[in-house]
Write a protein that holds these residues in place. Structure first.
Motif, PDB file in Angstrom:
ATOM      1  N   SER A 196      -9.757  -3.966  -5.281  1.00 40.51           N
ATOM      2  CA  SER A 196      -8.841  -3.576  -4.209  1.00 40.51           C
ATOM      3  C   SER A 196      -8.803  -4.624  -3.108  1.00 40.51           C
ATOM      4  N   TYR A 197      -8.505  -4.214  -1.895  1.00 40.58           N
ATOM      5  CA  TYR A 197      -8.265  -5.121  -0.775  1.00 40.58           C
ATOM      6  C   TYR A 197      -9.544  -5.887  -0.400  1.00 40.58           C
ATOM      7  N   VAL A 229      -8.657   0.703   2.954  1.00 39.17           N
ATOM      8  CA  VAL A 229      -8.741   0.706   1.492  1.00 39.17           C
ATOM      9  C   VAL A 229     -10.207   0.625   1.052  1.00 39.17           C
ATOM     10  N   GLU A 255     -11.411   1.174  -2.575  1.00 36.42           N
ATOM     11  CA  GLU A 255     -11.296   1.487  -3.999  1.00 36.42           C
ATOM     12  C   GLU A 255     -12.001   0.466  -4.881  1.00 36.42           C
ATOM     13  N   ARG A 266       0.822  -1.212   0.000  1.00 40.06           N
ATOM     14  CA  ARG A 266       0.000   0.000   0.000  1.00 40.06           C
ATOM     15  C   ARG A 266       0.856   1.262   0.000  1.00 40.06           C
ATOM     16  N   TRP A 304     -13.554  -5.237  -0.466  1.00 34.69           N
ATOM     17  CA  TRP A 304     -13.929  -4.545  -1.692  1.00 34.69           C
ATOM     18  C   TRP A 304     -14.859  -3.354  -1.452  1.00 34.69           C
TER      19      TRP A 304
END
Length: 526
Positions: free
Chosen positions: A448-449, A442, A444, A121, A452
């Motif tokens: 993403s991570y 996070v 995005e 990250r 979600w």
């Protein structure tokens, strides 16, 4: 926040040495038991602490933090910064070699930075403002920024999550979506792939090519001297079995001793110590793609329902063993905030019930993944389930080991197809202390991570943090991010704790650090 150190009876070696004419014979091997099994061997692909600790044995880093959290060169010898603060030029120190004896080059470093910068990250944040990373010659490389930033050295020295471990160029060219299969490093130990038995043991031997720095070791900086010839990482899932093995001398080092087992430690033979004073944050994160947590109000309801005190007390017992803390970037750390923290700290089932009614929750079952093999997390899920049910949730708790959880949480499907609703994990304080390194914030979207989350306000504020020009501005932005995290129900912290480790009194030179490191350790014969 720091925890007090707990130690067993003092070592009597000094008394014994006074009557001996020669130093005790050194043992050549060290047997260690870690908190969970080693599954993934690629510390860039996986952010698990088990993989990170494996990485520190076999790889080296460009920079390292000391015990005062100051950055020092490690593989780097010298570096310069241009007057405009945009160009950093680094020269590698002499004597760096891979395990196969070949020299480490700037091209290896550039490839390693590029791969890390697609996964970590903080690396991703740095690369977003980087225009070029290139080799200048065999031993020098440069990094050119689009705009000045103070995070370069901090990013290169970050000690956990995905540290910037340097790999050979051909290995670092492995796509970041695939695990490396060549474990050649330049660190103080060599991984014996031919002796690796997943779920049983991993073996490391001294790297005879390694040239340590001359400075005294402190955390991840200074001389990394391998003082034993062989390390065997032995997998033992049962905490009592592992402690009995430590007491009997069957193993030499135990990463974690349950608080309720401390009285069983043989204080004549074993030292118990909190080697990491900063500690860990336990937290949980929702699956935003699937019901019931695709509804923001339901996520908020779960946070209000769970609280911290009951969970942490069940896991750690006495209040001195843990801290309740609603600051998503850690209590006692630079970006601590109380914005909306009351949501997570004290359970409020009535508030949760009201939010569920407002959301129109229809009793959709949620799957809570229960980590059963990590002693510091094993009692968390059962209490969370109890708190959620008390607020009206329908909960299915499914037990699994940590590595299975890491694999399972990649499933974006519904719970009927092997998906999940909540995962639980722990992060070291150095992994969550600001918006650039904290994975749990996070938001995005689907790519993403895990979880979600899709909340554009959070990445926008994170970009502001990256380019902030003053500590005051940065702190204000971090507080706004915390407010948005709670409002959107991205994740919630459960509190903080510090593990107690144990090691035989024949083991010397154990270094306190935010990760488990095994250089500087020597072992005398019984």
């Amino acid at each position: 926040m720091k925890f007090n150190i707990v130690k067993a009876a003092p070592v009597l070696a000094a008394i014994a040495s006074a009557v001996l004419f020669s130093a005790p014979a050194l043992a050549s091997d060290l047997k260690i038991v870690m908190e969970s099994r080693l599954g993934n061997l690629d510390p860039i692909l996986s952010g698990s602490h088990q993989t990170r600790d494996h990485g520190y044995l076999i790889y080296d880093t460009l920079f390292g933090l000391d015990a005062q959290q100051k950055v020092h060169p490690q593989m780097v010898d010298t570096y310069t910064t241009s007057e405009d603060g945009k160009i950093f030029t680094f020269t590698l120190r002499d004597g760096l070699k891979w395990h196969d004896g070949k020299p480490v080059t700037a091209a290896d470093v550039v490839a390693s930075i590029n791969r890390w910068g697609k996964r970590d990250r903080m690396g991703i944040a740095l690369m977003s403002i980087t225009s070029e990373v290139k080799a200048v010659d065999e031993k020098s490389f440069s990094l050119t920024l689009k705009q000045p930033s103070g995070i370069v050295l901090d990013a290169f020295a970050k000690p956990s999550g995905n540290p910037l471990f340097i790999m050979p160029e051909k290995v670092a060219q492995t796509p970041v979506t695939e695990a490396v299969t060549d474990y050649t490093g330049s660190g103080p130990f060599v991984f014996k792939a031919d002796e690796y038995q997943p779920g049983v043991k991993a073996v490391y031997v001294k790297n005879e090519n390694y040239v340590p720095r001359k400075e005294a070791p402190s955390w991840f900086s200074g001389g990394k001297i391998a003082k034993v010839d062989r390390i065997e990482r032995i997998e033992m899932a049962d905490p009592l079995t592992a402690l009995n093995a430590l007491n009997s001398g069957e193993v030499d080092y135990l990463q974690n001793i349950n608080f309720d087992l401390l009285d069983i430690a043989d204080k004549d033979q074993v030292t118990t110590d909190r080697l990491d004073e900063l500690g860990y944050q336990i937290s949980y994160r929702f699956n935003h793609l699937q019901a019931p947590f695709n509804n923001k109000l339901v996520r908020q309801a779960a946070i209000w329902a769970i609280g911290q005190e009951e969970v942490m007390q069940a896991q750690f017992g006495a209040p001195e063993n843990f801290k309740v803390c609603g600051a998503i970037f850690g209590c006692g750390l630079p970006y601590e905030s109380d914005v909306s923290a009351e949501m997570a700290v004290k359970a409020n089932p009535e508030k949760a019930k009201a939010l569920l009614a407002e959301a129109g929750y229809k009793g959709e079952p949620l799957v809570l993944m229960h980590i059963s093999d990590i002693r510091s997390l094993s009692s968390v899920a059962p209490v969370m389930a109890q708190q959620l049910r008390a607020a009206g949730f329908v909960v299915e708790m499914q037990a699994m080991d940590f590595m299975t959880m890491l694999s399972r949480r990649a499933n974006q499907g519904p719970t009927t197809d092997g998906g999940w609703s909540i995962f639980i994990t722990s992060w070291h304080a150095t992994e969550i202390q600001d918006p650039l390194r904290n994975f749990m914030i996070v938001a995005e979207g689907k790519g993403s991570y895990a979880g979600w989350a899709d909340a554009p306000v959070i990445p926008a504020l994170t970009r502001e943090f990256l380019t902030s020009t003053s500590p005051e501005d940065a702190k204000a932005i971090a507080a706004k991010i915390q407010g948005a995290v709670y409002e959107e129900g991205i994740f919630a912290p459960l509190g903080t704790f510090a593990r107690v480790s144990g090691y035989r009194k024949t083991v010397e030179g154990v270094l306190p650090a935010p990760a488990n490191i095994f250089w500087n350790i020597s072992k005398t014969e019984q």
